[in-house]
Scaffold this active site. Structure first.
Site, PDB file in Angstrom:
ATOM      1  N   ASP A 124       0.825  -1.203   0.000  1.00  0.00           N
ATOM      2  CA  ASP A 124       0.000   0.000   0.000  1.00  0.00           C
ATOM      3  C   ASP A 124       0.861   1.256   0.000  1.00  0.00           C
ATOM      4  OD1 ASP A 124      -2.749  -0.667  -0.170  1.00  0.00           O
ATOM      5  OD2 ASP A 124      -2.549  -1.662   1.770  1.00  0.00           O
ATOM      6  N   CYS A 141       6.341  -6.128   6.245  1.00  0.00           N
ATOM      7  CA  CYS A 141       5.544  -7.280   5.811  1.00  0.00           C
ATOM      8  C   CYS A 141       4.977  -7.076   4.422  1.00  0.00           C
ATOM      9  CB  CYS A 141       4.440  -7.578   6.809  1.00  0.00           C
ATOM     10  SG  CYS A 141       3.311  -6.196   7.046  1.00  0.00           S
TER      11      CYS A 141
HETATM   12  C1  PEP Z   1       0.863  -3.947   2.522  1.00  0.00           C
HETATM   13  O1  PEP Z   1       0.063  -3.078   2.193  1.00  0.00           O
HETATM   14  O2  PEP Z   1       2.075  -3.908   2.249  1.00  0.00           O
HETATM   15  C2  PEP Z   1       0.397  -5.137   3.255  1.00  0.00           C
HETATM   16  C3  PEP Z   1       1.252  -6.030   3.708  1.00  0.00           C
HETATM   17  O3  PEP Z   1      -0.936  -5.287   3.426  1.00  0.00           O
HETATM   18  P1  PEP Z   1      -1.935  -5.785   2.295  1.00  0.00           P
HETATM   19  O4  PEP Z   1      -1.112  -6.272   1.131  1.00  0.00           O
HETATM   20  O5  PEP Z   1      -2.759  -6.868   2.887  1.00  0.00           O
HETATM   21  O6  PEP Z   1      -2.705  -4.544   1.978  1.00  0.00           O
HETATM   22 MG    MG Z   2      -1.889  -3.025   3.088  1.00  0.00          MG
END
Ligand code: PEP
Ligand code: MG
Length: 574
Positions: free
Chosen positions: A457, A504
């Site tokens: 994001d 992450c």
């Molecule tokens: C991110 O945004 O990097 C993330 C790990 O969350 P998601 O991909 O679930 O939005």
């Molecule tokens: Mg995310």
């Protein structure tokens, strides 16, 4: 040579070979035509209803075998709805005033669904969706269209689709899915992430001609590492891919054994390498691939798999099982991150121009405190005796964080009053995935015990590029200097406040990024389990001094292309 080659975005590593299954959700347009006699229309309705009953029975048996009675129960309920005399009675009334079976059925099911939805009761609202689903099934049969739902896949196949929603992907049977290819989608659309978590090869953004190029049962080869799809491959091509697959598997086997050890840089600094998981099966897979913890438990899939939110008991059982599989290792549970491209069916979602900028993640949790509290109770109770952490998604300021923490405190008070055992000392942190959070880390540190960078994001919001839009996927550059500056700033500001900073987002598992992130001093790398062995291998080859040099050179470049080229050269030398 008869084969045809095409290239899309390589979304999840792995090679697959087999027949395709084209997933085309049917468009149920009712043609304008004169109705037959009442007897004729009712006979058509009855035949379609019988056929629907057979389909539902078949689905019940498949799902019962695959996932058990409880998961299959929904198809039993659908069979009961089919036999509802009120439905039949209303269809007859409408046919008697001159409507076709299709028109009468559509109106009758919509009325019934409207009635249930209007009762202002969660359970009845969920039933309303089921009634609509049953109505769609009969309507599809009346219109003479085949059942192309993903649950109709009966032999191991490569799924071909225009796009897959997260719930479509969640409903794929891993036993019958060799991989998938979609016309739309980007590298970090959630279906691509789920494919990596499940270890399924995937190619996305293949272009809108995809479904015109293959039909059900076409034999293809797909390579999820390069994004290549080969239609009707020659025997030599199949053999070549078989060899590549075997070589990759043997290398992975060797690295996997080494990955059982904790990760250290070449000069002996300990770096945590963790996994991103969605449920119990992927947690087991994470352990097998050397995960030292869970850096991101995506709980939202639990919220998307059913027509109602998961109960506290169900969540408690799943979290507990995941903590037990991880046997004392840290697990970061992210609270529900729905909305954006993941809207559940049971929340009334406004029509949004920009869902990723809309009602999403922590914003929903703060607006729907009961939904949020149920999850927090389940996490706090399951955490007893384990190393759990709670993490909020998409926070963009201190006020949101304070309000979310206050809700945790109120949940703790309720549990205490009810003498229910819970873990009182669970650390609470946030994802840094909005540019606002990245520039405010020093301020947010007041109320956040740790930070984890969500680069999927963060890239989308920094670059103003929709992460799921194939048209602009070339502009989605997680190694863009702007994104890297925010990452470095987050790590520095977090460390200056004495906080642990992990990552992450998908970037953490990309070999091109790992040396840079090590140079920035990142504490933890959390990635899809399959990427762990290669990542640990790479970390072990780099000293801190070398990675700091690499990072500092990278920060002198002005474009993502320069950074990517430089990193490719670096990786060749390691
Ligand atoms: C991110 O945004 O990097 C993330 C790990 O969350 P998601 O991909 O679930 O939005
Ligand atoms: Mg995310």
């Amino acid at each position: 040579m008869s084969e045809y080659n095409y290239k899309g975005i390589a979304a999840s590593d792995g090679i697959a070979f087999g027949p395709t299954f084209c997933y085309i959700p049917a468009e149920l347009n009712i043609p304008v035509c004169a109705a037959g006699t009442v007897a004729e229309e009712m006979a058509r309705f009855e035949t379609a209803r019988q056929q629907a009953r057979l389909e539902l029975q078949g689905l019940y048996e498949v799902i019962e075998k695959r996932a058990g009675k409880a998961e299959a129960a929904i198809f039993e309920a659908h069979q009961e709805m089919l036999s509802d005399p009120a439905l039949e009675g209303r269809v007859r009334e409408l046919v008697e005033i001159g409507q076709t079976a299709e028109q009468a059925l559509l109106r009758a099911t919509e009325e019934l669904a409207g009635l249930l939805a209007g009762m202002n009761d969660e359970l009845f609202s969920a039933r309303a969706l089921d009634v609509k689903d049953v109505g769609r099934r009969i309507l599809r049969i009346l219109l003479g269209l085949p059942d192309t739902a993903l649950s109709a896949v009966m032999e191991p196949s490569i799924i071909i689709a225009e796009d897959l929603t997260p719930s479509d992907t969640a409903s794929l049977d891993p036993e019958l899915t060799l991989g998938f290819i979609t016309a739309q989608g980007g590298l970090t659309s959630h279906s691509a992430i789920l494919a990596r978590t499940l270890g399924l090869p995937a190619i996305v953004g293949m272009g809108s001609e995809l479904l015109g190029r293959v039909s059900n049962g076409t034999i293809i080869v797909m390579d999820g590492r390069t994004g290549e799809m080969i239609i009707e491959p020659d025997p030599e091509t199949v053999l070549r891919y078989q060899q590549i697959k075997n070589q990759r598997q043997s290398r992975l086997q060797i690295l996997k054994v080494a990955a059982e050890q904790n990760a250290y840089t070449a000069n002996g600094r300990r770096v945590e390498v963790a996994a991103n998981v969605g449920e119990v099966i992927s947690t087991r897979d994470a352990m097998e691939h050397g995960a030292e913890g869970i850096g991101l438990l995506r709980t939202e899939f639990l919220y998307l798999e059913d027509s109602q939110p998961p109960s506290e008991v169900r969540q408690y059982q799943i979290y507990r099982e995941i903590f037990e599989v991880m046997a004392g290792r840290p697990v970061i549970v992210r609270t529900l991150d729905i909305g954006g491209d993941k809207p559940p069916s049971y929340l009334a979602f406004p029509e949004e121009m920009n869902p990723f900028l809309g009602w999403r993640a922590i914003r929903i949790s703060l607006d729907e405190p009961e939904l949020f509290k149920t999850q927090l109770r389940a996490i706090l109770r399951a955490a007893v005796g384990h190393q759990a952490r709670i993490m909020f998604p998409m926070v963009s300021d201190l006020d949101e964080l304070r309000r979310a923490r206050a809700i945790i405190e109120s949940v703790k008070r309720d549990l205490e009053l009810a003498s229910i055992e819970f873990a009182a000392d669970v650390p609470v942190g946030i994802m840094v995935e909005t540019p606002a959070a990245a520039v405010l880390v020093d301020v947010l540190a007041e109320a956040s015990d740790f930070f984890s960078l969500g680069t999927n994001d963060l890239t989308q919001y920094t670059m103003a590029v929709d992460r799921g839009n194939a048209r602009v996927s070339g502009l989605y550059q997680p190694l863009h200097p702007a994104v890297l500056r925010l990452i470095r700033q987050t790590i520095d500001a977090g460390h200056a406040k004495g906080k642990w900073v992990g990552m992450c987002g998908e970037l953490a598992g990309m070999t091109k990024a790992i040396p840079i992130l090590l140079g920035f001093g990142l504490d933890e790398f959390s990635m899809n389990a399959r990427a762990i062995p290669e990542a640990k291998h790479l970390i072990g080859k780099l000293t801190d001094e070398r990675s700091r040099e690499i990072a500092s050179r990278v920060m002198s470049f002005g474009t993502a292309a320069e950074i990517e080229n430089y990193m490719e050269q670096i990786l060749d030398t390691i």
